[in-house]
Design a protein around this motif. Structure first.
Motif, PDB file in Angstrom:
ATOM      1  N   UNK A   1       0.754  -1.252   0.158  1.00 54.66           N
ATOM      2  CA  UNK A   1      -0.028  -0.026  -0.027  1.00 54.66           C
ATOM      3  C   UNK A   1       0.865   1.150  -0.131  1.00 54.66           C
ATOM      4  N   UNK A   2       2.232   1.134  -0.234  1.00 53.11           N
ATOM      5  CA  UNK A   2       2.940   2.397  -0.045  1.00 53.11           C
ATOM      6  C   UNK A   2       2.729   3.593  -1.135  1.00 53.11           C
ATOM      7  N   UNK A   3       2.676   4.441  -1.180  1.00 53.79           N
ATOM      8  CA  UNK A   3       2.308   5.491  -2.052  1.00 53.79           C
ATOM      9  C   UNK A   3       3.530   6.508  -2.443  1.00 53.79           C
TER      10      UNK A   3
ATOM     11  N   UNK B   1       8.523   3.423   1.751  1.00 53.44           N
ATOM     12  CA  UNK B   1       9.282   4.593   1.920  1.00 53.44           C
ATOM     13  C   UNK B   1       9.099   4.771   3.401  1.00 53.44           C
ATOM     14  N   UNK B   2       8.128   4.595   4.191  1.00 50.69           N
ATOM     15  CA  UNK B   2       8.086   4.862   5.681  1.00 50.69           C
ATOM     16  C   UNK B   2       7.603   6.333   5.887  1.00 50.69           C
ATOM     17  N   UNK B   3       7.346   7.047   4.844  1.00 48.64           N
ATOM     18  CA  UNK B   3       6.953   8.524   5.236  1.00 48.64           C
ATOM     19  C   UNK B   3       5.716   8.726   4.652  1.00 48.64           C
ATOM     20  N   UNK B   4       5.138   7.934   3.458  1.00 41.37           N
ATOM     21  CA  UNK B   4       3.824   8.485   3.262  1.00 41.37           C
ATOM     22  C   UNK B   4       2.765   8.090   4.296  1.00 41.37           C
ATOM     23  N   UNK B   5       1.470   8.366   4.068  1.00 43.63           N
ATOM     24  CA  UNK B   5       0.561   8.556   4.998  1.00 43.63           C
ATOM     25  C   UNK B   5       0.275   7.022   5.165  1.00 43.63           C
ATOM     26  N   UNK B   6       0.078   5.957   4.190  1.00 41.27           N
ATOM     27  CA  UNK B   6      -0.152   4.574   4.478  1.00 41.27           C
ATOM     28  C   UNK B   6       0.859   3.914   5.370  1.00 41.27           C
TER      29      UNK B   6
END
Length: 631
Positions: free
Chosen positions: A63-65, A78-83
């Motif tokens: 689900x990473x955006x 990425x660990x930084x997106x909202x998901x």
């Protein structure tokens, strides 16, 4: 700000941060990169090895955006997106974790599956993570089978369990199964070192080694113990503080015990055990530490090259290598087995320290008398003892098998004829009895006469010795038939009757020769050997032989495969077929027939000997049934 425990603060957030599970990470990364995604995953393994962590990283990868909101499925979220942030925080609406230990009924599973009909709200995929899935009831498993087999394309199942044996095979067959392994102490040690460096907490290497061993393969347990040790040591980790916190025995005591056992020093063993009692150390912990040290010693003894690669910074490794050279390998294996089984005896004894003492002293009781010397001296002394002293250790008071009044000695030729009998192939179930040494002079017996004795050998009772007759002046003795009175409870006449002769055949001779060679070379053993000895070769084809046995218990696939492999090794690459029926010619029957023939020849030689007949006529002597054995 509230304190966050190390196990949660340092939980891996990407596959690259995971340690000790490279085989799982590689498979998932390749699947994500190539977009070959399965609809159901099952992660198994003991507690604290990363099952839930892998599930959350997989959900983020799906689900990473991306930082710019344009990302797709990736093996490196990425660990930084909202998901990613919502999944790490446990508030992502499309990622649902169900604890099957407390929600194990069919109603809870149906409530979860009702959400499957709705598409994701925020992400690309809905991910249902069911932890401890083996706790679900049978009806709950049945309720989810259809959805688990054919879920919507936007739904992924992730199951986790510590006991995959309790998961139905219908569920296992619908999932990709990954087994997360317990982590090696070295892997845990490296990770703890990095964590404490990032936390700026001073720690002694030996303290971290104790925690790594105490974690027993669980990284979460290791981090929890580290939290406890930091609190116990007021911000620093020392070996003494960690050992006191864990209640583990100082390995100095363990090394002292093993060294004393290697020397056969029972006094030091007892004194060290009493010291453990005074210090309040656990007897079970002592045996655990001894088992770990002995395992390392056994590895170094079996693979001496590993001793060169011992970590010089680890004093335990150097001490283990020293003890491995001081104790013989067989005693190491024996002591390891005693310590392993001794843990189960601690709860049976009224005092666990008394049980610990008995476990350790048991090795001294089993230690050979010459094992206290060096290895070379012990081997030489033992060999000399066996060769030179063994005849003198025969029990002088053993009961005689035949007490025969002896007339003036006469020459005997029967013993020579029996001794010269050619040996035949024995049945595998028969073993030759060791020759009994000459009996010592007994009181009341004229000089020069010897009484036969039965020696109780090391591995069982020895065969009875034939009477030894001293030479006497020649006498004219006429051969005459002598009637031997049978003792009470004599054998049945049918058993003494000669067996039906075996009609020789080409297949029978070939099979007897082949089996005899296999038995002599020890190529077959146990049930495979019995199958070969008790069977009859009925027919031979180019690639298949037919055997016949009388007992159904011999017709086992394992025995047939072992015999088939042994035949292939000697040049007969054939497939064996076995039938049940009457056996007329088998190697065992031939061996028995040969042994019976030798026995009858020996008995007939003794009965027809003029000297024996003279003693039976003049002195009312008799031959004890069963006391004659062919040489």
């Amino acid at each position: 700000m509230a304190y966050l425990v190390l196990a949660r603060k340092h939980r891996p957030r990407t596959f690259s941060e995971m340690v000790g599970q490279e085989h799982v990470v590689q498979a998932l990364e390749n699947a994500l990169t190539s977009q070959r995604l399965h609809h159901a995953y099952l992660f198994t393994g003991t507690r604290g090895v990363g099952k839930t962590t892998v599930s959350r990283i997989l959900a983020k990868s799906l689900n990473c955006q991306g930082p710019d909101g344009q990302g797709g499925i990736t093996a490196a979220p990425c660990g930084t997106c909202q998901a990613c942030l919502d999944i790490d925080g446990g508030r992502f609406v499309d990622y649902t974790e169900l604890d099957a230990a407390s929600n194990r009924g069919v109603d809870e599973v149906q409530a979860l599956l009702e959400q499957a009909v709705y598409k994701p709200v925020q992400g690309r995929f809905k991910v249902f993570m069911i932890d401890e899935v083996h706790m679900l009831t049978g009806h709950a498993f049945n309720a989810m089978l259809k959805t688990l087999e054919e879920p919507p394309e936007y739904l992924k199942f992730v199951l986790a369990t510590t006991d995959p044996q309790k998961v139905p095979v219908t569920v296992l067959s619908r999932c990709l199964q990954f087994n997360l392994r317990p982590m090696a102490p070295e892997t845990v040690l490296e990770h703890l070192t990095r964590v404490l460096q990032s936390e700026a907490v001073p720690a002694e290497p030996q303290a971290l080694r104790l925690i790594a061993r105490g974690a027993r393969g669980s990284m979460r347990d290791a981090l929890s113990l580290t939290d406890q040790a930091i609190a116990f040591g007021n911000g620093e980790l020392t070996e003494g503080g960690v050992r006191q916190m864990l209640g583990s025995v100082d390995r100095g005591h363990v090394y002292r015990l093993i060294e004393a056992l290697a020397r056969g020093d029972g006094r030091t063993v007892v004194e060290t055990t009493e010291g453990l009692r005074r210090d309040g150390f656990s007897a079970a912990s002592t045996l655990e530490e001894m088992t770990a040290v002995l395992q390392g010693m056994a590895v170094l003894q079996a693979v001496p090259a590993r001793a060169e690669a011992v970590d010089a910074a680890d004093p335990d490794a150097a001490e283990t290598a020293r003890l491995a050279a001081a104790m013989p390998p067989d005693e190491t294996q024996l002591l390891y087995s005693l310590c392993l089984h001794g843990r189960g005896e601690l709860g049976l004894a009224p005092d666990e320290y008394a049980a610990l003492t008995m476990v350790l002293l048991r090795l001294l009781a089993f230690k050979p008398a010459d094992a206290k010397t060096t290895h070379g001296e012990a081997a030489a002394e033992k060999k000399t003892l066996n060769e030179a002293v063994a005849p003198a250790t025969a029990p002088a008071t053993a009961p005689a098998t035949a007490v025969v009044p002896v007339p003036p000695p006469v020459p005997s030729s029967a013993a020579a004829r029996v001794q010269a009998a050619p040996p035949a192939v024995e049945d595998s179930r028969e073993s030759a009895a060791p020759t009994s040494p000459a009996a010592p002079h007994a009181p009341g017996v004229p000089s020069g006469h010897r009484l036969p004795v039965r020696e109780e050998g090391r591995f069982g009772p020895a065969a009875a010795a034939e009477p030894v007759l001293a030479p006497t002046p020649a006498a004219n003795v006429l051969a005459m038939p002598v009637r031997v009175q049978p003792p009470p409870g004599a054998r049945d006449a049918a058993r003494d009757a000669p067996p039906t002769p075996i009609e020789p055949s080409e297949d029978g001779d070939f099979w007897f020769t082949t089996v005899t060679e296999l038995v002599a070379a020890e190529a077959i053993s146990a049930l495979a050997r019995e199958l070969a000895l008790q069977s009859q070769l009925v027919a031979r084809d180019v690639d298949q032989w037919l055997l016949r046995v009388e007992r159904e218990s011999l017709n086992q696939a394992g025995s047939r495969d072992k015999l088939q492999a042994a035949l292939a090794n000697v040049g007969h690459a054939v497939r064996l077929a076995i039938e049940i029926g009457s056996v007329a010619d088998s190697p065992a029957r031939r061996n028995k027939q040969a042994a019976d023939a030798r026995q009858r020849e020996a008995e007939e030689a003794i009965r027809s000997d003029p000297d024996v007949q003279s003693m039976m006529r003049d002195w009312d002597a008799r031959i004890v049934p069963g006391s004659l054995r062919p040489a």
